[in-house]
Design a protein around this motif. Structure first.
Motif, PDB file in Angstrom:
ATOM      1  N   PHE A  23       0.827  -1.204   0.000  1.00 40.00           N
ATOM      2  CA  PHE A  23       0.000   0.000   0.000  1.00 40.00           C
ATOM      3  C   PHE A  23       0.864   1.259   0.000  1.00 40.00           C
ATOM      4  N   ARG A  24       2.023   1.185   0.623  1.00 36.99           N
ATOM      5  CA  ARG A  24       2.921   2.341   0.594  1.00 36.99           C
ATOM      6  C   ARG A  24       3.387   2.620  -0.830  1.00 36.99           C
ATOM      7  N   ARG A  25       3.745   1.554  -1.559  1.00 37.76           N
ATOM      8  CA  ARG A  25       4.205   1.752  -2.942  1.00 37.76           C
ATOM      9  C   ARG A  25       3.086   2.247  -3.848  1.00 37.76           C
ATOM     10  N   LEU A  26       1.853   1.847  -3.532  1.00 44.54           N
ATOM     11  CA  LEU A  26       0.722   2.311  -4.333  1.00 44.54           C
ATOM     12  C   LEU A  26       0.290   3.720  -3.933  1.00 44.54           C
ATOM     13  N   ASN A  27       0.905   4.259  -2.859  1.00 36.52           N
ATOM     14  CA  ASN A  27       0.555   5.585  -2.358  1.00 36.52           C
ATOM     15  C   ASN A  27      -0.916   5.650  -1.947  1.00 36.52           C
ATOM     16  N   VAL A  28      -1.366   4.580  -1.289  1.00 35.66           N
ATOM     17  CA  VAL A  28      -2.746   4.486  -0.809  1.00 35.66           C
ATOM     18  C   VAL A  28      -2.717   4.457   0.712  1.00 35.66           C
ATOM     19  N   ASN A  29      -3.522   5.313   1.337  1.00 35.30           N
ATOM     20  CA  ASN A  29      -3.545   5.408   2.791  1.00 35.30           C
ATOM     21  C   ASN A  29      -4.433   4.325   3.394  1.00 35.30           C
ATOM     22  N   ILE A  30      -3.898   3.568   4.357  1.00 40.49           N
ATOM     23  CA  ILE A  30      -4.674   2.568   5.090  1.00 40.49           C
ATOM     24  C   ILE A  30      -5.354   3.258   6.265  1.00 40.49           C
ATOM     25  N   VAL A  31      -6.683   3.257   6.265  1.00 38.99           N
ATOM     26  CA  VAL A  31      -7.444   3.888   7.344  1.00 38.99           C
ATOM     27  C   VAL A  31      -7.486   2.978   8.567  1.00 38.99           C
ATOM     28  N   SER A  32      -7.730   1.692   8.359  1.00 43.22           N
ATOM     29  CA  SER A  32      -7.680   0.727   9.459  1.00 43.22           C
ATOM     30  C   SER A  32      -7.317  -0.636   8.902  1.00 43.22           C
ATOM     31  N   LEU A  33      -6.704  -1.456   9.761  1.00 42.33           N
ATOM     32  CA  LEU A  33      -6.268  -2.796   9.353  1.00 42.33           C
ATOM     33  C   LEU A  33      -6.388  -3.722  10.559  1.00 42.33           C
ATOM     34  N   THR A  34      -7.168  -4.785  10.412  1.00 45.19           N
ATOM     35  CA  THR A  34      -7.316  -5.778  11.474  1.00 45.19           C
ATOM     36  C   THR A  34      -6.937  -7.151  10.927  1.00 45.19           C
ATOM     37  N   VAL A  35      -6.253  -7.926  11.759  1.00 42.15           N
ATOM     38  CA  VAL A  35      -5.797  -9.250  11.362  1.00 42.15           C
ATOM     39  C   VAL A  35      -6.125 -10.245  12.470  1.00 42.15           C
ATOM     40  N   GLY A  36      -6.583 -11.421  12.091  1.00 38.56           N
ATOM     41  CA  GLY A  36      -6.874 -12.464  13.066  1.00 38.56           C
ATOM     42  C   GLY A  36      -7.014 -13.808  12.385  1.00 38.56           C
ATOM     43  N   HIS A  55     -12.033   4.308  -8.949  1.00 46.56           N
ATOM     44  CA  HIS A  55     -11.500   3.486 -10.035  1.00 46.56           C
ATOM     45  C   HIS A  55     -10.256   2.698  -9.625  1.00 46.56           C
ATOM     46  N   ALA A  56      -9.714   2.975  -8.429  1.00 46.46           N
ATOM     47  CA  ALA A  56      -8.483   2.298  -8.007  1.00 46.46           C
ATOM     48  C   ALA A  56      -8.739   0.946  -7.348  1.00 46.46           C
ATOM     49  N   ALA A  57     -10.000   0.605  -7.083  1.00 45.50           N
ATOM     50  CA  ALA A  57     -10.309  -0.621  -6.344  1.00 45.50           C
ATOM     51  C   ALA A  57      -9.795  -1.867  -7.050  1.00 45.50           C
ATOM     52  N   ASP A  58     -10.027  -1.957  -8.365  1.00 46.73           N
ATOM     53  CA  ASP A  58      -9.590  -3.138  -9.107  1.00 46.73           C
ATOM     54  C   ASP A  58      -8.076  -3.269  -9.098  1.00 46.73           C
ATOM     55  N   ARG A  59      -7.391  -2.148  -9.183  1.00 48.83           N
ATOM     56  CA  ARG A  59      -5.923  -2.191  -9.213  1.00 48.83           C
ATOM     57  C   ARG A  59      -5.354  -2.610  -7.852  1.00 48.83           C
ATOM     58  N   ILE A  60      -5.987  -2.139  -6.777  1.00 50.85           N
ATOM     59  CA  ILE A  60      -5.545  -2.539  -5.439  1.00 50.85           C
ATOM     60  C   ILE A  60      -5.764  -4.031  -5.237  1.00 50.85           C
ATOM     61  N   ARG A  61      -6.915  -4.511  -5.636  1.00 47.01           N
ATOM     62  CA  ARG A  61      -7.215  -5.942  -5.498  1.00 47.01           C
ATOM     63  C   ARG A  61      -6.239  -6.783  -6.320  1.00 47.01           C
ATOM     64  N   ALA A  62      -5.961  -6.340  -7.536  1.00 50.38           N
ATOM     65  CA  ALA A  62      -5.031  -7.067  -8.389  1.00 50.38           C
ATOM     66  C   ALA A  62      -3.629  -7.084  -7.804  1.00 50.38           C
ATOM     67  N   SER A  63      -3.224  -5.976  -7.217  1.00 48.64           N
ATOM     68  CA  SER A  63      -1.897  -5.913  -6.628  1.00 48.64           C
ATOM     69  C   SER A  63      -1.777  -6.826  -5.413  1.00 48.64           C
ATOM     70  N   LEU A  64      -2.854  -6.936  -4.638  1.00 46.86           N
ATOM     71  CA  LEU A  64      -2.839  -7.867  -3.512  1.00 46.86           C
ATOM     72  C   LEU A  64      -2.683  -9.303  -3.996  1.00 46.86           C
ATOM     73  N   TYR A  65      -3.332  -9.620  -5.103  1.00 48.88           N
ATOM     74  CA  TYR A  65      -3.216 -10.962  -5.673  1.00 48.88           C
ATOM     75  C   TYR A  65      -1.797 -11.255  -6.158  1.00 48.88           C
TER      76      TYR A  65
END
Length: 205
Positions: A23-36, A55-65
């Motif tokens: 997310f840092r490289r994508l220059n996207v701010n993480i508002v909250s993150l929970t892991v369990g 319009h950035a949602a698809d690109r973020i999802r693809a990058s996570l993949y």
């Protein structure tokens, strides 16, 4: 706008760092993150709320993949998911507080209105626990501050989300319903790289 992604990732060291770096490289701010833990052994559920253009949602999802640690990624809209947050609020409530001896009874009344629970009583403070939508939690905090109560500490989990109506085989078993497939939990296959609308470079190892 805010996007909510639920990612199933490998439960091993370094995963959180890999996702945060992405997310840092994508220059996207993480508002909250929970892991369990998730319903699958060795798999963690990560709920990521980020602020990005629509319009950035698809690109973020693809990058996570693109990360080999990712098993599945789902973007959830508010209308198709249950989204909740847990919050602990410590409020000054004692002889020296702005409302004096009456502060405790007033905080108890506010807790009942907002369906919060008192989880700790100390000579100089009260701790409330509240679960609900982020707007409801922010509403309680706003009322406390506007009523001249001193909010000493606030701890929030960040948003947790789950899609409505879709059950895994483990949930069906717990409900007493026979699953169609009794085999171990199978996670979706990763899509081919050509099928992902990704405009970013490959993630660094």
């Amino acid at each position: 706008m805010l996007h909510t992604f639920v990612a199933l990732v490998d439960d091993k060291p370094g995963v959180l760092t890999r996702v945060a770096s992405l997310f840092r490289r994508l220059n996207v701010n993480i508002v909250s993150l929970t892991v369990g833990e998730s319903e699958g052994e060795g798999v963690s559920r990560m709920t990521i709320v980020c602020e990005a253009p629509e319009h950035a949602a698809d690109r973020i999802r693809a990058s996570l993949y693109k990360l080999e640690i990712t098993r599945d990624v789902d973007e959830l809209g508010r209308s198709e998911a249950v989204i909740r947050e847990l919050c602990l609020i410590k409020v000054a409530a004692g002889p020296n507080s702005p409302h004096g001896q009456h502060s405790r009874s007033q905080i108890f009344e506010l807790a009942n209105v907002f369906r919060a629970r008192v989880v700790d009583l100390a000579p100089e403070s009260i701790m409330l626990e509240m679960t609900g939508a982020a707007s409801k939690i922010e509403g309680l905090l706003q009322v406390l501050r506007e009523s001249s109560f001193e909010v000493l500490e606030v701890s929030r989990t960040g948003r947790m989300a789950m899609r409505r109506g879709h059950h895994t085989s483990r949930v069906l078993k717990a409900l007493g319903t026979k699953a169609v497939d009794e085999s171990p939990i199978a996670f979706p296959e990763r899509p081919d790289a050509d099928d992902l609308p990704n405009q970013f470079a490959e993630d660094e190892a």
